[in-house]
Motif scaffolding. Structure first.
Motif, short mmCIF file in Angstrom:
data_model
loop_
_atom_site.label_atom_id
_atom_site.label_comp_id
_atom_site.label_asym_id
_atom_site.label_seq_id
_atom_site.Cartn_x
_atom_site.Cartn_y
_atom_site.Cartn_z
N GLY A 79 9.77 33.59 94.91
CA GLY A 79 8.58 34.50 95.07
C GLY A 79 7.68 33.96 93.98
N SER A 80 8.12 33.57 92.79
CA SER A 80 7.29 33.55 91.63
C SER A 80 6.60 31.92 91.93
CB SER A 80 8.10 32.99 90.47
OG SER A 80 8.67 34.37 89.93
N ILE A 81 7.37 31.14 92.60
CA ILE A 81 6.85 29.83 92.68
C ILE A 81 5.63 29.83 94.18
CG2 ILE A 81 7.22 27.48 94.15
CD1 ILE A 81 9.86 27.56 92.41
N ASP A 82 5.98 30.57 95.15
CA ASP A 82 5.09 30.76 96.24
C ASP A 82 3.79 31.81 95.69
OD1 ASP A 82 6.79 29.90 97.83
OD2 ASP A 82 7.59 31.83 98.60
N LYS A 83 3.80 32.64 94.78
CA LYS A 83 2.91 33.49 94.31
C LYS A 83 1.92 32.47 93.47
CE LYS A 83 3.92 36.77 96.76
NZ LYS A 83 3.33 37.18 98.08
N ALA A 84 2.73 31.76 92.46
CA ALA A 84 1.79 30.94 91.58
C ALA A 84 1.19 29.92 92.38
CB ALA A 84 2.83 30.16 90.70
N ARG A 85 1.49 29.34 93.58
CA ARG A 85 0.85 28.50 94.37
C ARG A 85 -0.36 29.19 94.95
NH1 ARG A 85 6.03 25.34 96.92
NH2 ARG A 85 6.26 23.87 95.35
N LYS A 86 -0.15 30.24 95.57
CA LYS A 86 -1.08 31.13 96.42
C LYS A 86 -2.45 31.32 95.21
CE LYS A 86 -2.47 35.64 98.41
NZ LYS A 86 -3.72 35.60 97.54
N LEU A 87 -1.94 31.84 93.88
CA LEU A 87 -2.98 32.11 92.97
C LEU A 87 -3.88 31.01 92.61
CD1 LEU A 87 -0.83 34.47 90.74
CD2 LEU A 87 -2.78 35.14 92.17
N LEU A 88 -3.11 29.70 92.68
CA LEU A 88 -3.88 28.37 92.16
C LEU A 88 -4.73 28.24 93.61
CD1 LEU A 88 -1.26 26.63 90.08
CD2 LEU A 88 -3.35 27.91 89.14
N ASN A 89 -4.06 27.93 94.58
CA ASN A 89 -4.68 27.36 95.75
C ASN A 89 -5.45 28.05 96.45
OD1 ASN A 89 -3.27 24.85 95.11
ND2 ASN A 89 -1.39 25.54 96.00
N GLU A 90 -5.21 29.41 96.65
CA GLU A 90 -5.91 30.14 97.46
C GLU A 90 -7.08 31.05 96.84
OE1 GLU A 90 -3.75 32.52 100.26
OE2 GLU A 90 -2.62 30.78 100.73
N ASP A 91 -6.65 31.66 95.61
CA ASP A 91 -7.22 32.47 94.82
C ASP A 91 -8.43 31.80 93.71
OD1 ASP A 91 -6.40 34.86 96.20
OD2 ASP A 91 -4.57 34.98 94.93
N LYS A 92 -7.95 30.64 93.54
CA LYS A 92 -8.48 29.75 92.60
C LYS A 92 -8.57 30.40 91.19
CE LYS A 92 -9.58 26.64 95.88
NZ LYS A 92 -8.56 25.66 96.08
#
Length: 103
Positions: A79-92
């Motif tokens: 969950g931590s890895i997936d959410k970090a990727r989303k925050l960086l790649n999608e939410d910028k």
């Protein structure tokens, strides 16, 4: 110096490029809203919301308003890895904060 002033002073000296990048400072929060540490995550979220409200009431950071992006890491490594990727790649987001435990 007030705590908000200290944060703003650090932001100006420590990250001048970020301050000029956009109209808001995007802060990603990867916190456990569900899972074993949910009670700690809820408390942490309330603290971040209070800090953001106080900073924004004082003209933000370097004149930029603080915007929080909240993701539930479910108190898991995946969950931590997936959410970090989303925050960086999608939410910028400009920065990710909020983890209570190491994955």
């Amino acid at each position: 110096m007030k705590s908000g002033g200290a944060a703003a002073a650090f932001a100006i000296v420590g990250a001048p490029g970020i301050l000029r990048a956009a109209d808001t400072v995007k802060i990603g929060l990867s916190i456990p809203i569900t899972g074993l540490q949910a009670i700690l995550g809820e408390t942490l979220l309330n603290c971040y919301k209070l800090a953001a409200a106080e900073l924004n009431a004082a003209n933000g950071i370097g004149g930029r308003q603080v915007e929080l992006f909240v993701e539930d890491n479910q108190t898991t490594t995946k969950g931590s890895i997936d959410k970090a990727r989303k925050l960086l790649n999608e939410d910028k987001v400009d920065v990710i904060m909020g983890t209570i435990i190491s994955p």
